[in-house]
Design a protein around this motif. Structure first.
Motif, short mmCIF file in Angstrom:
data_model
loop_
_atom_site.label_atom_id
_atom_site.label_comp_id
_atom_site.label_asym_id
_atom_site.label_seq_id
_atom_site.Cartn_x
_atom_site.Cartn_y
_atom_site.Cartn_z
N TRP A 121 -8.07 0.51 6.15
CA TRP A 121 -7.86 -0.45 5.08
C TRP A 121 -8.65 -1.73 5.29
O TRP A 121 -8.79 -2.21 6.43
CB TRP A 121 -6.37 -0.82 4.99
N SER A 170 -9.91 8.02 4.39
CA SER A 170 -8.69 8.76 4.70
C SER A 170 -9.09 10.10 5.30
O SER A 170 -9.94 10.80 4.75
CB SER A 170 -7.85 8.96 3.44
N ASP A 172 -0.26 4.62 -0.41
CA ASP A 172 -1.03 5.86 -0.35
C ASP A 172 -0.43 6.90 0.60
O ASP A 172 -0.67 8.09 0.42
CB ASP A 172 -2.47 5.56 0.07
N LYS A 177 -5.61 6.52 7.76
CA LYS A 177 -6.27 5.77 6.71
C LYS A 177 -6.77 4.43 7.26
O LYS A 177 -6.16 3.85 8.16
CB LYS A 177 -5.31 5.52 5.53
N CYS A 220 -8.59 1.00 0.32
CA CYS A 220 -8.59 2.07 1.32
C CYS A 220 -10.04 2.47 1.58
O CYS A 220 -10.73 2.97 0.69
CB CYS A 220 -7.77 3.26 0.83
N LEU A 259 0.85 -1.19 0.00
CA LEU A 259 0.00 0.00 0.00
C LEU A 259 0.88 1.24 0.00
O LEU A 259 1.72 1.42 0.88
CB LEU A 259 -0.92 -0.02 1.23
#
Length: 450
Positions: A338, A348, A306, A336, A345, A304
């Motif tokens: 998950w 956020s 992000d 975030k 996701c 991940l």
């Protein structure tokens, strides 16, 4: 200086439970208007006349009228006592306009659910001299024995929450130290300690005795630790993640390779099937426990990308087993969520400051985050809406570390201002739901391992 003198155990006045006053009001009973369509006026007249037709002062009537009277008396010769009829139920009582104008509290329906009062000041403040101001380390943990451990420089101190006693368990020299990570084993007795020289020590807290040293586990300092039953997982500055079975002599039983920077966050899921790792490379990985190998496995479940800063804050949701919360550093400032099955996701939230630690409330759907740069606060969020419930302030520097009591109610926070604070943020033990007891396997006798 003795171990106890390093703490200032002066306690502040604890906050008592806040009880909301019930709003009492008198119900106004409105008058009822008879339903004419349901009334029998002939029967009403008959009953009002005493159940008989008056003949006094009446003119003689015709035979047909007399027959009608007899027939009417026969019809009413039954057990009927009510004169008025009300078919419809009365409407619910409402407050009058006069009462509504007395106070705004009368305008809303009283909430019978008891609200939890969250004290805005810490329950207790302790001194934590020589606490390292390093975002990538993990220097505080609270064991199932209700004792929390904190690393101060080259030493590790234990503080018993039940009786406020303090003891020093580890004192390393400058060649090995400082201490870079600590983590209680599930049994609440054994403590794993990561060092700057890449070693990991195992200590028996009850006997105040070192049991064994896992040497050269990493190529540099060990900044993160977590347990999965008897497996101690370590994360180092060398970007490696290693599984160590502390019951056997050749303790390395698996490893994961996927980070290119220091591994600063490690958290096993409650089931022990998934491992989350965060690094200084801004990456978050989800690993499967069955895919670890001695050949440095690179088969992550999810990679991940992000976050835009180091990922240290990790916390698995206690009521949704496949939901993970992660927090980013100063360049990211986001929390975030998950789905670790799909890697999606879920949400956020930009918190506006560096996210150092995350803790779930085990009794309510809430998440607590600690921050640095710029407000150095603790923030309590409602999940999943992520509406801010309250902010707890008191630390004067970034709140680097947090740990949760065994009952899930009290939170300890340690900051770069060299203080440790206790917060009654998740409720009181009397109101908290009893957590199910989990069986833990007994630890092997480390004295037999050389």
């Amino acid at each position: 200086m003795d171990a106890g003198s390093r703490y200032n155990t002066s306690s502040r006045r604890p906050f008592s439970d806040h009880k909301l006053q019930r709003i009492s009001s008198r119900e106004n009973l409105d008058r009822f208007i008879p339903n004419r369509s349901a009334m029998d006026f002939d029967f009403a007249q008959y009953m009002l006349m005493g159940g008989k037709v008056e003949k006094e002062n009446q003119a003689p009537c015709s035979p047909s009228r007399e027959a009608y009277r007899k027939q009417l008396a026969e019809i009413f010769n039954m057990n009927r006592t009510r004169i008025l009829a009300f078919k419809n139920k009365p409407p619910p009582s409402v407050h009058t306009t006069c009462q509504n104008s007395l106070s705004p509290l009368h305008q809303s329906k009283p909430n019978n659910k008891r609200r939890r009062y969250i004290p805005q000041s810490s329950e207790r403040t302790l001194d934590a001299p020589d606490l390292q101001d390093d975002f990538y380390l993990n220097l505080l943990d609270w064991g199932s024995n209700n004792i929390f451990a904190i690393a101060l420089g080259n030493s590790v101190y234990l503080w018993d929450y039940t009786n406020s006693s303090t003891s020093e368990i580890v004192a390393t020299d400058d060649d090995n130290g400082p201490v870079t990570s600590i983590k209680w084993a599930p049994d609440g007795r054994h403590l794993a300690i990561g060092l700057n020289n890449s070693h990991v020590q195992m200590w028996d807290s009850s006997a105040n005795r070192k049991l064994r040293t896992l040497k050269d586990v990493h190529g540099s300092r060990v900044g993160s630790l977590d347990w999965n039953s008897q497996i101690l997982t370590t994360g180092g500055m060398d970007s490696m993640i290693i599984n160590n079975d502390v019951r056997i002599r050749s303790h390395v039983v698996g490893s994961y390779r996927g980070h290119s920077g220091e591994v600063c966050g490690l958290k096993w899921s409650a089931s022990g099937q998934q491992l989350a790792s965060g690094g200084n490379d801004n990456l978050l990985h989800i690993w499967d426990s069955s895919r670890a190998s001695t050949n440095s496995a690179t088969e992550w479940l999810h990679r991940l990308v992000d976050h835009t800063a180091a990922v240290k804050a990790l916390s698995w949701c206690p009521f949704q087993c496949n939901v993970l919360a992660s927090g980013g550093g100063a360049g990211d400032r986001c929390i975030k969520f998950w789905n670790t099955v799909t890697g999606a996701c879920l949400n956020s939230v930009n918190t506006g400051s560096q996210v150092c630690c995350l803790l779930w409330n085990r009794h309510e759907r809430e998440l607590l985050s600690s921050h640095g740069f710029d407000h150095n606060q603790l923030t309590l969020w409602k999940y999943p809406s992520m509406v801010k419930i309250t902010e707890l302030v008191g630390h004067t520097s970034r709140v680097l570390f947090m740990a949760q009591s065994p009952d899930g109610c009290t939170v300890a926070s340690a900051a770069a201002d060299e203080t440790l604070r206790l917060w009654n943020v998740f409720g009181t033990p009397e109101l908290a739901k009893t957590a199910p007891k989990t069986k833990t396997e007994p630890f092997v006798n480390f004295a037999r391992i050389r």
